[in-house]
Design a protein around this motif. Sequence first.
Motif, PDB file in Angstrom:
ATOM      1  N   GLY A  35       0.804  -1.233   0.000  1.00 17.80           N
ATOM      2  CA  GLY A  35       0.000   0.000   0.000  1.00 17.80           C
ATOM      3  C   GLY A  35       0.827   1.268   0.000  1.00 17.80           C
ATOM      4  N   THR A  36       2.151   1.130  -0.047  1.00 21.48           N
ATOM      5  CA  THR A  36       3.053   2.285  -0.112  1.00 21.48           C
ATOM      6  C   THR A  36       4.180   1.963  -1.087  1.00 21.48           C
ATOM      7  OG1 THR A  36       4.427   1.483   1.698  1.00 21.48           O
ATOM      8  CG2 THR A  36       2.614   2.954   2.293  1.00 21.48           C
ATOM      9  N   PHE A  37       5.047   2.933  -1.264  1.00 22.73           N
ATOM     10  CA  PHE A  37       6.226   2.733  -2.110  1.00 22.73           C
ATOM     11  C   PHE A  37       7.465   2.779  -1.229  1.00 22.73           C
ATOM     12  CE2 PHE A  37       3.085   4.758  -4.924  1.00 22.73           C
ATOM     13  CZ  PHE A  37       2.975   3.767  -5.885  1.00 22.73           C
ATOM     14  N   SER A  38       8.338   1.784  -1.377  1.00 23.91           N
ATOM     15  CA  SER A  38       9.581   1.762  -0.598  1.00 23.91           C
ATOM     16  C   SER A  38      10.632   2.674  -1.230  1.00 23.91           C
ATOM     17  CB  SER A  38      10.113   0.342  -0.486  1.00 23.91           C
ATOM     18  OG  SER A  38      10.302  -0.204  -1.788  1.00 23.91           O
ATOM     19  N   CYS A  39      10.501   2.887  -2.535  1.00 23.73           N
ATOM     20  CA  CYS A  39      11.422   3.751  -3.257  1.00 23.73           C
ATOM     21  C   CYS A  39      10.711   4.269  -4.510  1.00 23.73           C
ATOM     22  CB  CYS A  39      12.698   3.009  -3.649  1.00 23.73           C
ATOM     23  SG  CYS A  39      12.422   1.627  -4.791  1.00 23.73           S
ATOM     24  N   LEU A  40      11.240   5.354  -5.075  1.00 27.68           N
ATOM     25  CA  LEU A  40      10.699   5.917  -6.321  1.00 27.68           C
ATOM     26  C   LEU A  40      11.830   6.494  -7.158  1.00 27.68           C
ATOM     27  CD1 LEU A  40       7.572   7.841  -4.944  1.00 27.68           C
ATOM     28  CD2 LEU A  40       7.539   5.766  -6.339  1.00 27.68           C
ATOM     29  N   HIS A  41      11.659   6.426  -8.472  1.00 27.36           N
ATOM     30  CA  HIS A  41      12.596   7.067  -9.399  1.00 27.36           C
ATOM     31  C   HIS A  41      11.807   8.078 -10.220  1.00 27.36           C
ATOM     32  CE1 HIS A  41      15.764   7.919 -12.131  1.00 27.36           C
ATOM     33  NE2 HIS A  41      15.283   7.209 -13.131  1.00 27.36           N
ATOM     34  N   TYR A  42      12.210   9.346 -10.116  1.00 26.95           N
ATOM     35  CA  TYR A  42      11.509  10.437 -10.789  1.00 26.95           C
ATOM     36  C   TYR A  42      12.166  10.666 -12.144  1.00 26.95           C
ATOM     37  CZ  TYR A  42       9.995  10.968  -5.997  1.00 26.95           C
ATOM     38  OH  TYR A  42       9.493  10.720  -4.747  1.00 26.95           O
ATOM     39  N   MET A  43      11.612  10.036 -13.164  1.00 25.95           N
ATOM     40  CA  MET A  43      12.250  10.020 -14.477  1.00 25.95           C
ATOM     41  C   MET A  43      11.753  11.161 -15.369  1.00 25.95           C
ATOM     42  SD  MET A  43      12.309   6.944 -17.246  1.00 25.95           S
ATOM     43  CE  MET A  43      13.555   5.977 -16.430  1.00 25.95           C
ATOM     44  N   GLY A  44      12.690  11.878 -15.962  1.00 19.28           N
ATOM     45  CA  GLY A  44      12.368  12.863 -16.983  1.00 19.28           C
ATOM     46  C   GLY A  44      11.701  14.132 -16.490  1.00 19.28           C
ATOM     47  N   ALA A 120      -3.471  23.285 -11.653  1.00 13.20           N
ATOM     48  CA  ALA A 120      -3.757  21.850 -11.769  1.00 13.20           C
ATOM     49  C   ALA A 120      -2.605  21.032 -11.194  1.00 13.20           C
ATOM     50  CB  ALA A 120      -4.013  21.469 -13.224  1.00 13.20           C
ATOM     51  N   PHE A 121      -1.369  21.446 -11.466  1.00 15.72           N
ATOM     52  CA  PHE A 121      -0.193  20.768 -10.931  1.00 15.72           C
ATOM     53  C   PHE A 121      -0.200  20.819  -9.404  1.00 15.72           C
ATOM     54  CE2 PHE A 121       4.560  20.964 -10.098  1.00 15.72           C
ATOM     55  CZ  PHE A 121       4.764  19.612 -10.249  1.00 15.72           C
ATOM     56  N   GLU A 122      -0.533  21.983  -8.848  1.00 19.51           N
ATOM     57  CA  GLU A 122      -0.595  22.131  -7.387  1.00 19.51           C
ATOM     58  C   GLU A 122      -1.706  21.266  -6.787  1.00 19.51           C
ATOM     59  OE1 GLU A 122       1.668  23.639  -5.549  1.00 19.51           O
ATOM     60  OE2 GLU A 122       2.742  24.259  -7.350  1.00 19.51           O
ATOM     61  N   ARG A 123      -2.860  21.176  -7.469  1.00 25.11           N
ATOM     62  CA  ARG A 123      -3.954  20.311  -6.991  1.00 25.11           C
ATOM     63  C   ARG A 123      -3.515  18.848  -6.949  1.00 25.11           C
ATOM     64  NH1 ARG A 123      -7.058  23.735 -10.351  1.00 25.11           N
ATOM     65  NH2 ARG A 123      -7.065  22.226 -12.040  1.00 25.11           N
ATOM     66  N   VAL A 124      -2.810  18.430  -7.984  1.00 26.29           N
ATOM     67  CA  VAL A 124      -2.323  17.048  -8.059  1.00 26.29           C
ATOM     68  C   VAL A 124      -1.329  16.780  -6.925  1.00 26.29           C
ATOM     69  CG1 VAL A 124      -0.884  15.496  -9.447  1.00 26.29           C
ATOM     70  CG2 VAL A 124      -2.790  16.707 -10.503  1.00 26.29           C
ATOM     71  N   LEU A 125      -0.419  17.712  -6.687  1.00 30.57           N
ATOM     72  CA  LEU A 125       0.565  17.537  -5.618  1.00 30.57           C
ATOM     73  C   LEU A 125      -0.108  17.441  -4.248  1.00 30.57           C
ATOM     74  CD1 LEU A 125       3.407  19.978  -6.716  1.00 30.57           C
ATOM     75  CD2 LEU A 125       3.359  17.486  -6.935  1.00 30.57           C
ATOM     76  N   GLU A 126      -1.107  18.277  -4.012  1.00 34.49           N
ATOM     77  CA  GLU A 126      -1.832  18.235  -2.735  1.00 34.49           C
ATOM     78  C   GLU A 126      -2.519  16.882  -2.538  1.00 34.49           C
ATOM     79  OE1 GLU A 126      -2.003  20.217   0.010  1.00 34.49           O
ATOM     80  OE2 GLU A 126      -0.330  21.189  -1.012  1.00 34.49           O
ATOM     81  N   LYS A 127      -3.114  16.362  -3.601  1.00 33.84           N
ATOM     82  CA  LYS A 127      -3.794  15.069  -3.519  1.00 33.84           C
ATOM     83  C   LYS A 127      -2.792  13.930  -3.303  1.00 33.84           C
ATOM     84  CE  LYS A 127      -7.360  12.275  -4.013  1.00 33.84           C
ATOM     85  NZ  LYS A 127      -7.712  11.583  -2.810  1.00 33.84           N
ATOM     86  N   VAL A 128      -1.614  14.031  -3.902  1.00 33.14           N
ATOM     87  CA  VAL A 128      -0.564  13.029  -3.670  1.00 33.14           C
ATOM     88  C   VAL A 128      -0.217  13.007  -2.184  1.00 33.14           C
ATOM     89  CG1 VAL A 128       1.883  12.484  -4.032  1.00 33.14           C
ATOM     90  CG2 VAL A 128       0.436  13.047  -5.986  1.00 33.14           C
ATOM     91  N   LYS A 129      -0.013  14.187  -1.600  1.00 36.58           N
ATOM     92  CA  LYS A 129       0.320  14.261  -0.167  1.00 36.58           C
ATOM     93  C   LYS A 129      -0.767  13.598   0.674  1.00 36.58           C
ATOM     94  CE  LYS A 129       2.855  18.609  -0.532  1.00 36.58           C
ATOM     95  NZ  LYS A 129       2.812  20.046  -0.219  1.00 36.58           N
ATOM     96  N   ASN A 133      -0.194  10.061   2.766  1.00 36.19           N
ATOM     97  CA  ASN A 133      -0.389  10.070   4.227  1.00 36.19           C
ATOM     98  C   ASN A 133      -1.477   9.114   4.656  1.00 36.19           C
ATOM     99  OD1 ASN A 133       1.662  11.851   4.953  1.00 36.19           O
ATOM    100  ND2 ASN A 133       0.398  13.618   4.490  1.00 36.19           N
ATOM    101  N   GLN A 134      -2.544   8.988   3.875  1.00 37.03           N
ATOM    102  CA  GLN A 134      -3.617   8.028   4.202  1.00 37.03           C
ATOM    103  C   GLN A 134      -3.091   6.597   4.153  1.00 37.03           C
ATOM    104  OE1 GLN A 134      -6.846   8.828   1.511  1.00 37.03           O
ATOM    105  NE2 GLN A 134      -7.700  10.417   2.817  1.00 37.03           N
ATOM    106  N   GLU A 135      -2.282   6.309   3.158  1.00 35.91           N
ATOM    107  CA  GLU A 135      -1.741   4.961   3.032  1.00 35.91           C
ATOM    108  C   GLU A 135      -0.797   4.644   4.194  1.00 35.91           C
ATOM    109  OE1 GLU A 135      -2.819   2.694   1.004  1.00 35.91           O
ATOM    110  OE2 GLU A 135      -4.131   4.109   0.003  1.00 35.91           O
ATOM    111  N   LYS A 136      -0.013   5.635   4.629  1.00 37.43           N
ATOM    112  CA  LYS A 136       0.900   5.428   5.752  1.00 37.43           C
ATOM    113  C   LYS A 136       0.109   5.164   7.039  1.00 37.43           C
ATOM    114  CE  LYS A 136       4.857   8.076   4.068  1.00 37.43           C
ATOM    115  NZ  LYS A 136       5.625   9.320   4.230  1.00 37.43           N
ATOM    116  N   LYS A 137      -0.993   5.887   7.216  1.00 33.99           N
ATOM    117  CA  LYS A 137      -1.816   5.718   8.424  1.00 33.99           C
ATOM    118  C   LYS A 137      -2.492   4.364   8.466  1.00 33.99           C
ATOM    119  CE  LYS A 137      -2.823  10.586   9.162  1.00 33.99           C
ATOM    120  NZ  LYS A 137      -3.851  11.629   9.116  1.00 33.99           N
ATOM    121  N   SER A 138      -2.882   3.847   7.305  1.00 30.11           N
ATOM    122  CA  SER A 138      -3.611   2.579   7.273  1.00 30.11           C
ATOM    123  C   SER A 138      -2.688   1.366   7.423  1.00 30.11           C
ATOM    124  CB  SER A 138      -4.444   2.450   6.000  1.00 30.11           C
ATOM    125  OG  SER A 138      -3.604   2.363   4.865  1.00 30.11           O
ATOM    126  N   ASN A 139      -1.379   1.564   7.268  1.00 31.99           N
ATOM    127  CA  ASN A 139      -0.434   0.428   7.394  1.00 31.99           C
ATOM    128  C   ASN A 139       0.131   0.333   8.780  1.00 31.99           C
ATOM    129  OD1 ASN A 139      -0.743  -0.514   4.840  1.00 31.99           O
ATOM    130  ND2 ASN A 139       0.804   0.830   4.010  1.00 31.99           N
TER     131      ASN A 139
END
Length: 139
Positions: A35-44, A120-129, A133-139
Amino acid sequence: MQTDKFFYSFLLLLLLVGCKEEFPTYATPITTTTGTFSCLHYMGLETIEKQKVEQAFGIEDNSSCPYVVTLTRYHVGECSNLEVKSVGGDFNGYVRIEVKKGFMCYYKIQSDFKHDATAAFERVLEKVKIDVNQEKKSN
């Protein structure tokens, strides 16, 4: 004279407040086994965008990570559809963030925009946060 200034100031305020884009964000839940990501690669991503996306996920870039984060900014080009031209389109483009491992998508979030791609970019970033955080709380 004083009432005229107030009236024009009030109209200007209404105009500015009424022009704010209120498009929702559309997201799929994070579908990894944990339910979470242990690592990420931000490509391009460009440097500033990369920093903002990295901050939203709260995970530093790891170039050897199989989970790849991509950012798509799509702006609709010239539209020749007569019906859309006469009525006006609902949006001019979208901003999307996806996390994939190979061809499998594990998380996707998108928001449309009419004129303001930055908002729109800022809205997407807020939703990612929120989602991370929801996924971290549920684990």
